[in-house]
Motif scaffolding. Sequence first.
Motif, PDB file in Angstrom:
ATOM      1  N   PRO A 130      20.820   5.896  -3.237  1.00  0.00           N
ATOM      2  CA  PRO A 130      20.114   6.887  -2.408  1.00  0.00           C
ATOM      3  C   PRO A 130      18.762   6.331  -1.970  1.00  0.00           C
ATOM      4  O   PRO A 130      18.113   5.611  -2.714  1.00  0.00           O
ATOM      5  CB  PRO A 130      19.942   8.093  -3.330  1.00  0.00           C
ATOM      6  CG  PRO A 130      20.249   7.623  -4.695  1.00  0.00           C
ATOM      7  CD  PRO A 130      21.019   6.358  -4.600  1.00  0.00           C
ATOM      8  N   ARG A 131      18.360   6.650  -0.759  1.00  0.00           N
ATOM      9  CA  ARG A 131      17.113   6.121  -0.187  1.00  0.00           C
ATOM     10  C   ARG A 131      16.030   7.195  -0.228  1.00  0.00           C
ATOM     11  O   ARG A 131      16.286   8.360   0.068  1.00  0.00           O
ATOM     12  CB  ARG A 131      17.332   5.701   1.266  1.00  0.00           C
ATOM     13  CG  ARG A 131      18.525   4.785   1.501  1.00  0.00           C
ATOM     14  CD  ARG A 131      18.315   3.453   0.892  1.00  0.00           C
ATOM     15  NE  ARG A 131      19.510   2.627   1.118  1.00  0.00           N
ATOM     16  CZ  ARG A 131      19.538   1.354   0.942  1.00  0.00           C
ATOM     17  NH1 ARG A 131      18.474   0.711   0.556  1.00  0.00           N
ATOM     18  NH2 ARG A 131      20.645   0.680   1.148  1.00  0.00           N
ATOM     19  N   PRO A 132      14.817   6.782  -0.573  1.00  0.00           N
ATOM     20  CA  PRO A 132      13.708   7.749  -0.515  1.00  0.00           C
ATOM     21  C   PRO A 132      13.308   8.011   0.933  1.00  0.00           C
ATOM     22  O   PRO A 132      13.765   7.319   1.852  1.00  0.00           O
ATOM     23  CB  PRO A 132      12.589   7.045  -1.278  1.00  0.00           C
ATOM     24  CG  PRO A 132      12.926   5.597  -1.237  1.00  0.00           C
ATOM     25  CD  PRO A 132      14.418   5.490  -1.099  1.00  0.00           C
ATOM     26  N   ALA A 133      12.429   8.971   1.119  1.00  0.00           N
ATOM     27  CA  ALA A 133      11.918   9.262   2.466  1.00  0.00           C
ATOM     28  C   ALA A 133      11.087   8.067   2.954  1.00  0.00           C
ATOM     29  O   ALA A 133      10.453   7.375   2.159  1.00  0.00           O
ATOM     30  CB  ALA A 133      11.065  10.526   2.435  1.00  0.00           C
ATOM     31  N   LYS A 134      11.108   7.831   4.255  1.00  0.00           N
ATOM     32  CA  LYS A 134      10.365   6.712   4.837  1.00  0.00           C
ATOM     33  C   LYS A 134       8.872   7.007   4.823  1.00  0.00           C
ATOM     34  O   LYS A 134       8.485   8.174   4.906  1.00  0.00           O
ATOM     35  CB  LYS A 134      10.833   6.472   6.276  1.00  0.00           C
ATOM     36  CG  LYS A 134      12.257   6.008   6.348  1.00  0.00           C
ATOM     37  CD  LYS A 134      12.692   5.876   7.783  1.00  0.00           C
ATOM     38  CE  LYS A 134      14.181   5.562   7.842  1.00  0.00           C
ATOM     39  NZ  LYS A 134      14.698   5.602   9.183  1.00  0.00           N
TER      40      LYS A 134
ATOM     41  N   GLY B 249       0.807  -1.224   0.000  1.00  0.00           N
ATOM     42  CA  GLY B 249       0.000   0.000   0.000  1.00  0.00           C
ATOM     43  C   GLY B 249       0.831   1.261   0.000  1.00  0.00           C
ATOM     44  O   GLY B 249       0.445   2.285   0.574  1.00  0.00           O
ATOM     45  N   ILE B 250       2.013   1.205  -0.635  1.00  0.00           N
ATOM     46  CA  ILE B 250       2.860   2.396  -0.734  1.00  0.00           C
ATOM     47  C   ILE B 250       3.097   2.697  -2.220  1.00  0.00           C
ATOM     48  O   ILE B 250       2.975   1.811  -3.066  1.00  0.00           O
ATOM     49  CB  ILE B 250       4.204   2.239   0.024  1.00  0.00           C
ATOM     50  CG1 ILE B 250       5.039   1.076  -0.512  1.00  0.00           C
ATOM     51  CG2 ILE B 250       3.957   2.062   1.515  1.00  0.00           C
ATOM     52  CD1 ILE B 250       6.401   0.937   0.149  1.00  0.00           C
ATOM     53  N   PRO B 251       3.417   3.951  -2.563  1.00  0.00           N
ATOM     54  CA  PRO B 251       3.647   4.288  -3.973  1.00  0.00           C
ATOM     55  C   PRO B 251       4.792   3.476  -4.570  1.00  0.00           C
ATOM     56  O   PRO B 251       5.752   3.107  -3.879  1.00  0.00           O
ATOM     57  CB  PRO B 251       4.007   5.777  -3.933  1.00  0.00           C
ATOM     58  CG  PRO B 251       3.509   6.275  -2.618  1.00  0.00           C
ATOM     59  CD  PRO B 251       3.554   5.104  -1.678  1.00  0.00           C
ATOM     60  N   LYS B 252       4.705   3.211  -5.876  1.00  0.00           N
ATOM     61  CA  LYS B 252       5.748   2.439  -6.572  1.00  0.00           C
ATOM     62  C   LYS B 252       7.117   3.099  -6.462  1.00  0.00           C
ATOM     63  O   LYS B 252       8.136   2.415  -6.444  1.00  0.00           O
ATOM     64  CB  LYS B 252       5.374   2.261  -8.045  1.00  0.00           C
ATOM     65  CG  LYS B 252       4.160   1.392  -8.254  1.00  0.00           C
ATOM     66  CD  LYS B 252       3.797   1.331  -9.732  1.00  0.00           C
ATOM     67  CE  LYS B 252       2.498   0.588  -9.924  1.00  0.00           C
ATOM     68  NZ  LYS B 252       2.080   0.562 -11.340  1.00  0.00           N
ATOM     69  N   THR B 253       7.131   4.426  -6.361  1.00  0.00           N
ATOM     70  CA  THR B 253       8.410   5.146  -6.251  1.00  0.00           C
ATOM     71  C   THR B 253       9.083   4.910  -4.899  1.00  0.00           C
ATOM     72  O   THR B 253      10.257   5.223  -4.739  1.00  0.00           O
ATOM     73  CB  THR B 253       8.207   6.659  -6.457  1.00  0.00           C
ATOM     74  OG1 THR B 253       7.239   7.126  -5.501  1.00  0.00           O
ATOM     75  CG2 THR B 253       7.740   6.962  -7.869  1.00  0.00           C
ATOM     76  N   LYS B 254       8.341   4.358  -3.947  1.00  0.00           N
ATOM     77  CA  LYS B 254       8.891   4.085  -2.612  1.00  0.00           C
ATOM     78  C   LYS B 254       9.362   2.638  -2.489  1.00  0.00           C
ATOM     79  O   LYS B 254       9.775   2.203  -1.415  1.00  0.00           O
ATOM     80  CB  LYS B 254       7.838   4.359  -1.533  1.00  0.00           C
ATOM     81  CG  LYS B 254       7.390   5.797  -1.467  1.00  0.00           C
ATOM     82  CD  LYS B 254       8.381   6.615  -0.690  1.00  0.00           C
ATOM     83  CE  LYS B 254       7.786   7.944  -0.314  1.00  0.00           C
ATOM     84  NZ  LYS B 254       8.219   8.372   0.979  1.00  0.00           N
ATOM     85  N   VAL B 255       9.282   1.875  -3.582  1.00  0.00           N
ATOM     86  CA  VAL B 255       9.806   0.509  -3.610  1.00  0.00           C
ATOM     87  C   VAL B 255      10.974   0.524  -4.588  1.00  0.00           C
ATOM     88  O   VAL B 255      10.805   0.841  -5.759  1.00  0.00           O
ATOM     89  CB  VAL B 255       8.728  -0.501  -4.060  1.00  0.00           C
ATOM     90  CG1 VAL B 255       9.310  -1.901  -4.156  1.00  0.00           C
ATOM     91  CG2 VAL B 255       7.541  -0.472  -3.105  1.00  0.00           C
ATOM     92  N   ILE B 256      12.173   0.203  -4.085  1.00  0.00           N
ATOM     93  CA  ILE B 256      13.375   0.290  -4.914  1.00  0.00           C
ATOM     94  C   ILE B 256      14.127  -1.030  -4.867  1.00  0.00           C
ATOM     95  O   ILE B 256      14.027  -1.793  -3.901  1.00  0.00           O
ATOM     96  CB  ILE B 256      14.296   1.450  -4.460  1.00  0.00           C
ATOM     97  CG1 ILE B 256      14.762   1.246  -3.001  1.00  0.00           C
ATOM     98  CG2 ILE B 256      13.595   2.791  -4.635  1.00  0.00           C
ATOM     99  CD1 ILE B 256      15.814   2.253  -2.543  1.00  0.00           C
TER     100      ILE B 256
END
Length: 166
Positions: A32-36, A18-25
């Motif tokens: 670089p890590r996205p924001a939690k 249930g999180i945006p695709k941009t938050k799955v890497i």
Amino acid sequence: MNSTAKKFVHDLIAEGLGIPKTKVIWYYPNAPRPAKPYATLEIFAEVGEAQEDILKTPTTGVYKFVVPVSATLRVQLYGNQGDDVCEQLNVLARKMETDTFADKCFANNVAFFNATSVQDLTEVLEQSAEARASVDFFVRTNSEILDDLSVIEQVEVEENIKIDES
């Protein structure tokens, strides 16, 4: 796992969490890590499970070699302090068992056939805690490659047998 299957798995994990695709890497040590909250995916221990099937294609001499392959997919979820990342991964594991997710996997030639227990990897960093958990899924898919075997496609044999009965 080919790029089509990897994209499908990536999108399926994002949907399941249930999180945006941009938050799955995909995991890379110094990426670089996205924001939690965000999740990382890592595939390892990929191995062929059976002998290949050799299938003809419409092109003369070109064959498709299909090998069933299993691999381990590690999903790590990073959350904000107070997030129950273990519960979120447990829910993800249960979702993979539902008919809705199984049907999506079947349509994409991917199968999630088992999962390990969720591990709580939360740790204290300086003055705050980093909420993190991990689960390993065992996945099956097919490795498919094309090979041109036209060199040995056709053989003609002429035979003349002469028997000497003297």
